[in-house]
Design a protein around this motif. Structure first.
Motif, PDB file in Angstrom:
ATOM      1  N   GLY A  54       0.799  -1.225   0.000  1.00  0.00           N
ATOM      2  CA  GLY A  54       0.000   0.000   0.000  1.00  0.00           C
ATOM      3  C   GLY A  54       0.827   1.268   0.000  1.00  0.00           C
ATOM      4  O   GLY A  54       0.478   2.246  -0.679  1.00  0.00           O
ATOM      5  N   LEU A  55       1.931   1.269   0.749  1.00  0.00           N
ATOM      6  CA  LEU A  55       2.766   2.468   0.791  1.00  0.00           C
ATOM      7  C   LEU A  55       3.418   2.717  -0.557  1.00  0.00           C
ATOM      8  O   LEU A  55       3.437   3.848  -1.054  1.00  0.00           O
ATOM      9  N   ALA A  56       3.942   1.649  -1.177  1.00  0.00           N
ATOM     10  CA  ALA A  56       4.564   1.803  -2.491  1.00  0.00           C
ATOM     11  C   ALA A  56       3.543   2.260  -3.534  1.00  0.00           C
ATOM     12  O   ALA A  56       3.854   3.079  -4.402  1.00  0.00           O
ATOM     13  N   ALA A  57       2.302   1.747  -3.438  1.00  0.00           N
ATOM     14  CA  ALA A  57       1.258   2.147  -4.386  1.00  0.00           C
ATOM     15  C   ALA A  57       0.948   3.630  -4.238  1.00  0.00           C
ATOM     16  O   ALA A  57       0.779   4.346  -5.237  1.00  0.00           O
ATOM     17  N   ALA A  58       0.875   4.099  -2.977  1.00  0.00           N
ATOM     18  CA  ALA A  58       0.630   5.529  -2.755  1.00  0.00           C
ATOM     19  C   ALA A  58       1.783   6.354  -3.314  1.00  0.00           C
ATOM     20  O   ALA A  58       1.574   7.403  -3.935  1.00  0.00           O
ATOM     21  N   GLY A  59       3.026   5.870  -3.096  1.00  0.00           N
ATOM     22  CA  GLY A  59       4.187   6.578  -3.630  1.00  0.00           C
ATOM     23  C   GLY A  59       4.173   6.638  -5.141  1.00  0.00           C
ATOM     24  O   GLY A  59       4.466   7.685  -5.745  1.00  0.00           O
ATOM     25  N   ARG A  60       3.823   5.527  -5.767  1.00  0.00           N
ATOM     26  CA  ARG A  60       3.792   5.507  -7.235  1.00  0.00           C
ATOM     27  C   ARG A  60       2.716   6.429  -7.786  1.00  0.00           C
ATOM     28  O   ARG A  60       2.878   6.992  -8.867  1.00  0.00           O
ATOM     29  N   SER A  61       1.625   6.602  -7.063  1.00  0.00           N
ATOM     30  CA  SER A  61       0.584   7.520  -7.532  1.00  0.00           C
ATOM     31  C   SER A  61       1.076   8.968  -7.532  1.00  0.00           C
ATOM     32  O   SER A  61       0.516   9.817  -8.227  1.00  0.00           O
ATOM     33  N   LEU A  62       2.153   9.224  -6.754  1.00  0.00           N
ATOM     34  CA  LEU A  62       2.752  10.558  -6.708  1.00  0.00           C
ATOM     35  C   LEU A  62       4.022  10.638  -7.557  1.00  0.00           C
ATOM     36  O   LEU A  62       4.777  11.606  -7.471  1.00  0.00           O
ATOM     37  N   GLY A  63       4.267   9.585  -8.361  1.00  0.00           N
ATOM     38  CA  GLY A  63       5.380   9.614  -9.295  1.00  0.00           C
ATOM     39  C   GLY A  63       6.658   8.970  -8.817  1.00  0.00           C
ATOM     40  O   GLY A  63       7.626   8.863  -9.585  1.00  0.00           O
ATOM     41  N   LEU A  64       6.716   8.551  -7.557  1.00  0.00           N
ATOM     42  CA  LEU A  64       7.933   7.933  -7.051  1.00  0.00           C
ATOM     43  C   LEU A  64       8.164   6.584  -7.732  1.00  0.00           C
ATOM     44  O   LEU A  64       7.214   5.903  -8.116  1.00  0.00           O
ATOM     45  N   GLU A  65       9.424   6.232  -7.902  1.00  0.00           N
ATOM     46  CA  GLU A  65       9.853   4.995  -8.567  1.00  0.00           C
ATOM     47  C   GLU A  65       9.592   5.007 -10.068  1.00  0.00           C
ATOM     48  O   GLU A  65       9.762   3.987 -10.737  1.00  0.00           O
TER      49      GLU A  65
END
Length: 653
Positions: A481-492
């Motif tokens: 869930g944390l990685a998914a939230a980060g990816r929604s903000l462009g991270l990774e």
């Protein structure tokens, strides 16, 4: 009884004599000129091969009057005529069949020289041959090499530097332009004590602020002064006027010092986007060694940053002229004034960036007083343009703003909170306990200065940056869930800005303790200031847009825009980031003009809780930004004051 061993072979003496005579006849044919059996073709082929190899031993040669010439003499003549081009013999190609009239044959040969800078000089020449009996011989004349050559001439190269293009700001104006400098030098006959002079100059240069990077190296100054003429100007360093004024009282009256005013191409300030832009310097030894066909002594070469990455585009192509020289009295070669080939210099092509001079100056100014390694990145929220990228003290060329890979600390609560809100795990006013400590799988988590809040609305946990509240909520995000939230903000993401940049790596899976740590920016999550500025801009905008730096040439594969974030989640997150400034850990910014949103962050970087980096991310108006201070301790004492200096230096409109 017959022997089982073979009898020794006895060569026939008559056969041996015949073979020797045959070989002698063949050799004589090679030395005198090739046979007429196949016409002049074999002689032409042998001559062209010998021209390139420098060995014409297989070719018969005569001068225009019919006198025989030694092959070594003609080989030497070709090498001398080739002059500076001798080390790279031309490619020689026959064009069509030779024309034979009686005992004279003529063939056309294409001569192609590979000149520096991947330049080709191509022209046709006629090679004439004469038949004597059944042998063809080449009629040698210097004009075989080029019609403009006569005996004693030499080919030489003249190189004309191209005009280096500039790096442009968002308004299309050159960032680097001629600016006034003071050249500091030493006149040998005025020096009374070279050791004391070196000591005094060194102390003065080290007193300049911001510090000179790299520092002025005076190690070889005594030797250079000793070798120079008494009245010579031995240059030490060129200083911007503002730097010179700082130390003028200390160096102006030192015995032997001399000063001249000049203008050289410089950015607006010494630190202006230094690591991002790179530098332009005279070609160094390693440049010349790595690219002998590209650079010569005195060339300007880009090092690091955009200047280094796009050096070929910016520098263009030098002009090349092939000229004729002849030995003068004393044997020195002098030009005759004859040009045989010319390629005009090709001016470089500019780079257009998104940098805004006012924003960049504000960013540089905000870091100027910070003694630790640090960085500040500012983006325009509406389109993701990089407006400024500043780096504090550190090795020349180090771009922490784009390249750092460090834990984000509590600034990452912005990301985990978005995940909680998207899953309905929290609401603004729903109570979430903030105890002094919280234990997960035997690992104890605590808050900064061991504070506790009790059971408070989640918005208060966020504003006060309660680690234990986030650790308790971590299971609600699940493994990804944390990685998914980060990816929604462009991270990774796979970002392409036209220069190196780290888009972050978010912790995923792991033990319950790792997930708890990751929820407030610890664990294995790593980011750069650019990545956090991009994520912050996504929250402010409501959708991820990859940061952009280069407008021309535009990057080939920028990351696609993200999907729209949930409006209700973003609205709640923005409200909490505003409260960080009005009532929370960023309250030092509450009297800054305009409406400021943000999140503080303190990130442990090793096993000692006292060792922490400092962060602040936020936005005001259309500008989002991230501040990072390596080993900065509490963000309220380092990153937040930098953010304040930055915001106060920015226009509010």
């Amino acid at each position: 009884m017959p022997s089982s061993y073979p009898r020794p072979h006895r060569p026939n003496p008559v056969r041996r004599v015949v073979a020797a005579l045959t070989a002698a006849v063949l050799m004589a044919g090679v030395l005198a000129g090739c046979s007429d059996d196949d016409g002049p073709d074999s002689t032409i082929a042998a001559f062209l091969a010998g021209w390139r190899s420098g060995d014409l031993g297989a070719v018969g040669l005569i001068d225009p009057t019919g006198n025989k010439l030694a092959s070594a003499e003609v080989s030497r003549a070709i090498k001398e005529l080739s002059g500076e081009l001798a080390a790279t013999p031309p490619t020689l190609t026959r064009r069509g069949e030779p024309k034979v009239q009686a005992d004279i044959a003529t063939t056309t040969v294409q001569v192609e020289w590979n000149l520096p800078g991947q330049t080709r000089w191509t022209y046709d020449r006629e090679v004439r041959l004469s038949r004597a009996g059944d042998q063809w011989q080449v009629i040698w004349d210097p004009k075989v090499v080029h019609e403009g050559l006569t005996e004693g001439d030499r080919l030489a190269l003249r190189r004309d530097a191209s005009t280096r293009a500039g790096v442009l700001d968002a308004a299309g104006q050159p960032i680097v332009t001629p600016r006034p400098v003071v050249r500091v030098g030493v006149q040998p006959d005025g020096v009374t004590d070279i050791k004391k002079l070196v000591k005094d100059l060194d102390a003065a240069f080290k007193a300049i602020r911001p510090a000179l990077v790299p520092a002025v190296d005076l190690t070889d100054l005594p030797e250079r002064v000793a070798k120079a003429d008494p009245g010579a100007f031995v240059e030490v360093v060129s200083l911007r006027e503002e730097a010179y004024r700082q130390i003028k009282p200390r160096i102006y009256d030192l015995p032997g010092t001399k000063f001249t005013n000049d203008k050289i191409d410089l950015a607006p300030t010494r630190e202006f986007a230094r690591a991002l832009l790179g530098t332009v310097d005279a070609a160094q030894a390693d440049d010349l060694a790595a690219h002998p066909d590209r650079y010569v002594v005195g060339d300007l070469v880009g090092h690091g940053g955009l200047q280094g990455r796009y050096d070929e585009r910016l520098r263009g192509g030098p002009g090349l002229t092939v000229v004729v020289e002849r030995p003068a009295e004393g044997g020195k070669l002098e030009p005759t004034g004859t040009e045989l080939f010319r390629r005009e210099p090709q001016p470089g092509q500019a780079l257009k960036t998104t940098l805004d001079v006012a924003v960049q100056n504000a960013a540089d100014g905000a870091l100027r007083a910070e003694p630790r390694r640090s960085a500040l990145v500012a983006l325009r929220i509406s389109d993701g343009a990089v407006l400024g990228a500043a780096n504090g003290p550190g090795p020349a060329g180090e771009n922490l703003a784009f390249d750092a890979q460090v834990p984000p600390g509590s600034t990452f609560k912005m990301v985990s909170t978005l995940g909680f809100l998207d899953r309905g795990a929290v609401t603004l006013d729903g109570p979430v306990a903030c105890p002094k400590t919280f234990t997960v799988d035997g690992r104890s988590f605590k808050n900064s200065d061991n504070f506790e809040l009790g059971s408070v609305p989640f918005r208060t946990d966020f504003a006060k940056s309660c680690n234990t509240a986030f650790a308790s909520l971590a299971p609600k995000l699940g493994g990804d869930g944390l990685a998914a939230a980060g990816r929604s903000l462009g991270l990774e993401g796979q970002w392409d800005l036209g220069t190196d940049a780290f888009a972050g790596k978010v912790s995923t899976g792991g033990s319950p303790a790792e997930q708890a740590a990751a929820s407030f920016g610890q664990g294995t999550t790593l980011v750069s200031p650019l990545a956090m500025a991009g994520a912050t801009a996504a929250v402010a905008r409501g959708r991820f847009e990859q940061p952009k730096l280069l407008l021309d040439p535009a990057p080939a594969k920028p990351a696609p825009p993200g999907e729209q974030l949930k409006p209700e989640s973003v609205a709640a997150l923005r409200a909490m980031m505003r409260e960080v400034v009005t009532t929370g850990t960023g309250s030092a910014l509450k009297d800054v003009p305009g409406e400021v949103y943000g999140k503080t962050g303190t990130a442990e970087y090793d096993d000692n809780p006292a060792h922490t980096h400092a962060w602040f991310v936020g936005w005001r108006g259309d500008v989002a930004f991230a501040v990072f201070v390596e080993k900065g301790g509490a963000s309220t004492a380092s990153a937040v004051p930098i953010a304040e200096r930055f915001l106060r230096a920015l226009p509010t409109s």
